[in-house]
Design a protein around this motif. Structure first.
Motif, PDB file in Angstrom:
ATOM      1  N   ALA A  19       0.738  -1.256   0.142  1.00 53.14           N
ATOM      2  CA  ALA A  19       0.080  -0.168  -0.091  1.00 53.14           C
ATOM      3  C   ALA A  19       0.855   1.262   0.144  1.00 53.14           C
ATOM      4  N   CYS A  20       1.889   1.189   0.553  1.00 54.51           N
ATOM      5  CA  CYS A  20       2.844   2.569   0.869  1.00 54.51           C
ATOM      6  C   CYS A  20       3.802   2.810  -0.371  1.00 54.51           C
ATOM      7  N   ASP A  21       3.909   1.678  -1.216  1.00 52.28           N
ATOM      8  CA  ASP A  21       4.786   1.742  -2.368  1.00 52.28           C
ATOM      9  C   ASP A  21       4.274   1.493  -3.552  1.00 52.28           C
ATOM     10  N   LEU A  22       2.806   1.351  -3.701  1.00 52.85           N
ATOM     11  CA  LEU A  22       2.241   1.049  -5.178  1.00 52.85           C
ATOM     12  C   LEU A  22       1.583   2.482  -5.301  1.00 52.85           C
ATOM     13  N   HIS A  23       2.242   3.229  -6.468  1.00 52.82           N
ATOM     14  CA  HIS A  23       1.936   4.555  -6.639  1.00 52.82           C
ATOM     15  C   HIS A  23       0.931   4.531  -7.806  1.00 52.82           C
ATOM     16  N   LEU A  24      -0.087   5.423  -7.807  1.00 52.70           N
ATOM     17  CA  LEU A  24      -1.218   5.379  -8.658  1.00 52.70           C
ATOM     18  C   LEU A  24      -1.294   6.586  -9.797  1.00 52.70           C
ATOM     19  N   SER A  25      -1.944   6.098 -10.676  1.00 57.39           N
ATOM     20  CA  SER A  25      -2.347   7.198 -11.988  1.00 57.39           C
ATOM     21  C   SER A  25      -3.687   7.525 -12.080  1.00 57.39           C
ATOM     22  N   ASP A  26      -3.926   8.664 -12.746  1.00 61.66           N
ATOM     23  CA  ASP A  26      -5.217   9.030 -13.094  1.00 61.66           C
ATOM     24  C   ASP A  26      -6.144   7.818 -13.329  1.00 61.66           C
ATOM     25  N   GLY A  27      -7.113   7.641 -12.884  1.00 62.85           N
ATOM     26  CA  GLY A  27      -8.322   6.656 -13.595  1.00 62.85           C
ATOM     27  C   GLY A  27      -8.048   5.128 -13.039  1.00 62.85           C
ATOM     28  N   ASP A  28      -6.835   5.035 -12.183  1.00 65.34           N
ATOM     29  CA  ASP A  28      -6.832   3.793 -11.678  1.00 65.34           C
ATOM     30  C   ASP A  28      -7.774   3.181 -10.715  1.00 65.34           C
ATOM     31  N   THR A  29      -8.096   1.934 -10.467  1.00 65.07           N
ATOM     32  CA  THR A  29      -8.754   1.201  -9.755  1.00 65.07           C
ATOM     33  C   THR A  29      -7.984   0.622  -8.685  1.00 65.07           C
ATOM     34  N   VAL A  30      -8.601   0.544  -7.409  1.00 67.20           N
ATOM     35  CA  VAL A  30      -7.994  -0.269  -6.334  1.00 67.20           C
ATOM     36  C   VAL A  30      -8.990  -1.094  -5.721  1.00 67.20           C
ATOM     37  N   LEU A  31      -8.858  -2.613  -5.301  1.00 68.98           N
ATOM     38  CA  LEU A  31      -9.624  -3.428  -4.738  1.00 68.98           C
ATOM     39  C   LEU A  31      -8.892  -4.095  -3.522  1.00 68.98           C
ATOM     40  N   TRP A  32      -9.532  -3.737  -2.454  1.00 71.38           N
ATOM     41  CA  TRP A  32      -9.282  -4.643  -1.312  1.00 71.38           C
ATOM     42  C   TRP A  32      -9.928  -5.579  -1.118  1.00 71.38           C
ATOM     43  N   GLN A  33      -9.668  -6.888  -1.399  1.00 65.61           N
ATOM     44  CA  GLN A  33     -10.492  -8.014  -1.228  1.00 65.61           C
ATOM     45  C   GLN A  33     -10.182  -9.060  -0.132  1.00 65.61           C
ATOM     46  N   ALA A  34     -11.077  -9.273   0.622  1.00 65.75           N
ATOM     47  CA  ALA A  34     -10.765 -10.083   1.956  1.00 65.75           C
ATOM     48  C   ALA A  34     -10.748 -11.603   1.164  1.00 65.75           C
TER      49      ALA A  34
END
Length: 268
Positions: A126-141
């Motif tokens: 989480a701390c080292d994954l850099h995002l770009s405009d429009g990106d999607t993130v899913l936290w999935q149990a």
């Protein structure tokens, strides 16, 4: 089984790199709008939420500007996006175990919060994954898969309409949808020759699996070998969500974003 042989090892190792990763990322030109979603074991904890993060030149801030965060991460990371999307309701740790009040701490059932970026198993924490405009993130149990690949069953899944492709569905009429899933083929990856300690994980291919339950109102259907399912919509006009999942599964907690379906003889 040791955690070092599990699907959670890459996230754990990635978190150890968090303190130095900020220096590795290129600086973005401007702030980015990204989408964060959190799917828990038995329900959605955060529907898709759009937040505006920084451009990587600053440090992640608290969601309300009060106080400071316990870990120093760049303001264009998943760490920052999660803080803003959940309004601070998480443990704020690079190796995340609690989101929106739900905890998965690996022991004793090898459960963990799986981080997916653009539908792919993330190869950074989480701390080292850099995002770009429009990106999607899913936290999935999810739970660690079985040996030897340890690939989890909980993965990104999505529904799309097939017939009718658009517009209202007549009361008690039929709706056919197709399920697309993104199951990783490898969660350990290969060593990155340019960054010691980092592993490159291949993108997840899109598949159309059988065996998922599609539900709308009180009706359900199961996806076939082409990932399609046909359900009967409610007899009463209105707008209904249709969603895919595997109810009662002990290991597959995947859940699609609900499709909004208009049931009417004319339009909604």
């Amino acid at each position: 089984m040791s955690i070092k042989k599990s699907g959670g090892v890459r996230a754990l190792l990635a978190s150890a790199l968090a303190v130095t990763a900020c220096a590795l990322a290129p600086l973005a030109a401007e702030a980015a709008d990204v989408t964060v979603r959190v799917e828990g074991r038995s329900g959605t904890l955060l529907a898709s939420s759009r937040v505006t993060i920084g451009n990587g030149t600053g440090t992640a801030r608290t969601w309300n500007g009060v106080g400071s965060l316990p870990t120093r991460c760049a303001d264009d990371t998943v760490y920052q996006a999660t803080e803003l999307a959940l309004s601070g309701n998480w443990d704020r740790n690079p190796y995340t175990t609690t989101l929106a009040g739900e905890s998965h701490t690996w022991s004793p059932n090898e459960e963990y919060w799986i981080l997916y970026h653009e539908n792919n198993y993330a190869d950074w924490g989480a701390c080292d994954l850099h995002l770009s405009d429009g990106d999607t993130v899913l936290w999935q149990a999810g739970k660690s898969g079985v040996s030897p690949d340890y690939i989890p069953d909980s993965i990104p899944i999505f529904l799309e309409r097939v017939t009718p492709a658009s517009g209202a569905v007549r009361p008690s009429g039929s709706l056919t949808v197709r399920l697309t899933a993104y199951r990783p083929t490898d969660i350990f990856g290969t060593p990155d020759p340019s960054i010691p300690g980092h592993w490159i994980i291949p993108p997840s291919p899109a598949t159309n699996p059988a065996g998922y339950t599609v539900a709308i109102g009180g009706a359900t259907a199961t996806t076939n070998s082409s990932g399609q399912a046909t359900v009967t919509v409610p007899a009463t006009a209105g707008t209904y969500p249709v969603q895919a999942s595997v109810p009662g599964s002990s290991s597959n907690w995947s859940r699609s974003i609900p499709l909004s379906i208009c049931v009417s003889r004319s339009s909604c």
